[in-house]
Write a protein that holds these residues in place. Structure first.
Motif, mmCIF file in Angstrom:
data_model
loop_
_atom_site.group_PDB
_atom_site.id
_atom_site.type_symbol
_atom_site.label_atom_id
_atom_site.label_comp_id
_atom_site.label_asym_id
_atom_site.label_seq_id
_atom_site.Cartn_x
_atom_site.Cartn_y
_atom_site.Cartn_z
ATOM 1 N N LEU A 73 6.570 2.527 -10.452
ATOM 2 C CA LEU A 73 7.939 2.351 -9.978
ATOM 3 C C LEU A 73 8.512 1.083 -10.592
ATOM 4 N N THR A 74 9.753 1.143 -11.059
ATOM 5 C CA THR A 74 10.370 -0.016 -11.710
ATOM 6 C C THR A 74 11.656 -0.469 -11.027
ATOM 7 N N ARG A 91 12.639 -0.072 -0.369
ATOM 8 C CA ARG A 91 12.911 1.014 0.593
ATOM 9 C C ARG A 91 11.617 1.714 0.994
ATOM 10 N N ILE A 92 10.753 1.964 0.020
ATOM 11 C CA ILE A 92 9.472 2.625 0.301
ATOM 12 C C ILE A 92 8.578 1.728 1.141
ATOM 13 N N ALA A 93 8.571 0.440 0.829
ATOM 14 C CA ALA A 93 7.733 -0.495 1.587
ATOM 15 C C ALA A 93 8.146 -0.595 3.050
ATOM 16 N N ALA A 94 9.435 -0.408 3.287
ATOM 17 C CA ALA A 94 9.944 -0.533 4.676
ATOM 18 C C ALA A 94 9.909 0.789 5.418
ATOM 19 N N ARG A 132 0.831 -1.203 0.000
ATOM 20 C CA ARG A 132 0.000 0.000 0.000
ATOM 21 C C ARG A 132 0.869 1.258 0.000
ATOM 22 N N LYS A 133 2.013 1.208 0.650
ATOM 23 C CA LYS A 133 2.934 2.349 0.646
ATOM 24 C C LYS A 133 3.494 2.580 -0.756
ATOM 25 N N ILE A 134 3.830 1.487 -1.430
ATOM 26 C CA ILE A 134 4.333 1.595 -2.809
ATOM 27 C C ILE A 134 3.252 2.175 -3.709
#
Length: 200
Positions: free
Chosen positions: A188-189, A196-199, A168-170
């Motif tokens: 995002l690829t 990094r975004i997910a964490a 959901r963050k991604i």
């Protein structure tokens, strides 16, 4: 100097033969046969047209696409005629139409064959997900499944799973970047960036 390339898309046509050139050493033409859609809307398949119409197109090169045949997998039934996995609403069965209990589910071309468009997969996957959900509800209460076993296996293999919250963050970041560019989303690829975004 500008070069104009033209691509012709021939719908409802299927190649039936590759013909040799006059010397017999290379490709000279490809024969295509007319096809027509049969079946109810949303579940149609292309079949050879009753007119028997065909056409030979001169060419010197044949480029093979990915195709839509299936590679048999051990333990997964495959109908030899339709070249798809037999199932009932997405739940795998030994033979088409046999509603046997199974823990395997399929969606996409492996389920319905090479038909439809990208959006067709939505309804297709929803049907399979609904079948799996019903099956889960009918199972005996008190599942003995242990997520820790799977998590340990992933960790030992060096795999870093992404939780639903992380996904959901991604998604939120893709929507934010898309809005800044005046579009629905910016995909995002870069895997490292997504992790990094997910964490975060």
């Amino acid at each position: 100097t500008m070069r104009l390339d033209v691509v012709w898309l021939r719908f409802l046509s299927s190649p039936s033969a590759i013909l040799p050139d006059s010397q017999g050493t290379g490709v000279g033409a490809v024969r295509i046969e007319r096809t027509e859609l049969r079946g109810e809307p949303g579940r149609q398949t292309a079949a050879k047209a009753s007119s028997g119409e065909s056409e030979e197109i001169p060419c010197g090169l044949i480029v093979r696409s990915v195709g839509f045949d299936l590679t048999p997998l051990e333990g997964l039934p495959l109908d030899p005629k339709s070249r798809r996995v037999p199932h009932v609403n997405g739940r795998v069965s030994e033979a088409e139409g046999e509603d046997q209990h199974s823990s395997l589910y399929v969606a996409g071309w492996v389920k319905r064959g090479p038909t439809g468009i990208i959006a067709t997969n939505l309804a297709d996957a929803q049907e399979t997900a609904a079948r799996a959900f019903v099956d889960l509800k009918q199972k005996e209460s008190g599942s003995h499944a242990d997520p820790a076993v799977v998590e340990a296996a992933l960790a030992s293999a060096g795999v870093r799973p992404v939780s639903f919250e992380g996904w959901r963050k991604i998604e939120a970041e893709e929507l934010r970047r898309g809005a800044a560019q005046g579009k629905a989303a910016e995909k995002l690829t870069d895997v490292a960036e997504m992790l990094r975004i997910a964490a975060s």
